[in-house]
Design an enzyme around this catalytic site. Structure first.
Site, mmCIF file in Angstrom:
data_model
loop_
_atom_site.group_PDB
_atom_site.id
_atom_site.type_symbol
_atom_site.label_atom_id
_atom_site.label_comp_id
_atom_site.label_asym_id
_atom_site.label_seq_id
_atom_site.Cartn_x
_atom_site.Cartn_y
_atom_site.Cartn_z
ATOM 1 N N THR A 46 0.853 -1.184 0.000
ATOM 2 C CA THR A 46 0.000 0.000 0.000
ATOM 3 C C THR A 46 0.896 1.244 0.000
ATOM 4 O OG1 THR A 46 -0.195 -0.111 2.406
ATOM 5 C CG2 THR A 46 -1.945 -1.173 1.123
ATOM 6 N N THR A 48 1.477 4.351 1.593
ATOM 7 C CA THR A 48 2.240 4.870 2.737
ATOM 8 C C THR A 48 3.188 3.806 3.276
ATOM 9 O OG1 THR A 48 0.443 6.377 3.298
ATOM 10 C CG2 THR A 48 2.056 5.940 5.024
ATOM 11 N N CYS A 49 2.743 2.577 3.271
ATOM 12 C CA CYS A 49 3.571 1.480 3.788
ATOM 13 C C CYS A 49 4.817 1.277 2.935
ATOM 14 C CB CYS A 49 2.761 0.189 3.836
ATOM 15 S SG CYS A 49 1.225 0.338 4.761
ATOM 16 N N SER A 50 4.645 1.316 1.610
ATOM 17 C CA SER A 50 5.743 1.024 0.689
ATOM 18 C C SER A 50 6.629 2.216 0.384
ATOM 19 C CB SER A 50 5.184 0.486 -0.632
ATOM 20 O OG SER A 50 4.634 -0.787 -0.438
#
Length: 161
Positions: A46, A48-50
């Site tokens: 996703t 923000t995660c990546s």
């Protein structure tokens, strides 16, 4: 009830993809006798995660280890194949643990689950980071907005160490 500083982590078994297939990693395997940074994301791959959360921990891995951290792990409510692909794609394979809480049992036991069914994602983990020493939570940083990785980011963790 949400886990708090001073609490002992509940027993759980995660899956981690290796070149030999998935292996089970227990909370005892990961945390017993060690100082570990655990951070969780709503979902592998996703935005923000990546683009923010994971890269910060990969970039600051050595600095965290130099400050006495024995291990670093990222956790998501995804299957181990997705977590393994994310580890490879991100360049994080072999640097940190990519743990699958496939059924959200650990996430729910912590009280850090959220329902993202309206977004088509189902039950997921809130975004957080924690410092765990010998299974005991020493710091806990929960993001108010899942689209941000500030209080749970690597820079914030470095300041706490």
């Amino acid at each position: 009830m949400t886990i708090t500083v001073g609490d002992t982590l509940p027993a759980a078994t995660f899956k981690e993809k290796t070149s030999d297939g998935p292996v089970e990693v227990t909370t005892s395997d990961l945390f017993k006798g060690k100082k570990v940074v655990l951070f969780a994301v709503p979902g592998a791959f996703t935005p923000t995660c990546s683009m923010n959360h994971l890269p910060g921990y990969l970039e600051n891995r050595d600095a965290l280890l130099e400050r006495g951290v024995d291990d670093i792990a990222v956790l998501a409510v995804n299957d181990w194949f997705v977590m393994g692909a994310w580890a490879e794609k991100s360049g994080g394979a072999g640097k940190i643990h990519f743990l699958s809480d496939w059924d959200a049992s650990f996430t729910k036991a912590l009280g850090l689950d959220m329902d993202l069914s309206a977004a088509g994602l189902g039950t997921r983990s809130k975004r957080y980071s924690m410092l765990v020493e010998d299974g005991v939570v020493k710091s806990l940083n929960i993001e108010e907005n899942a689209g941000q990785a500030t209080v749970s980011g690597a820079a914030a963790m470095l300041e706490q160490l």
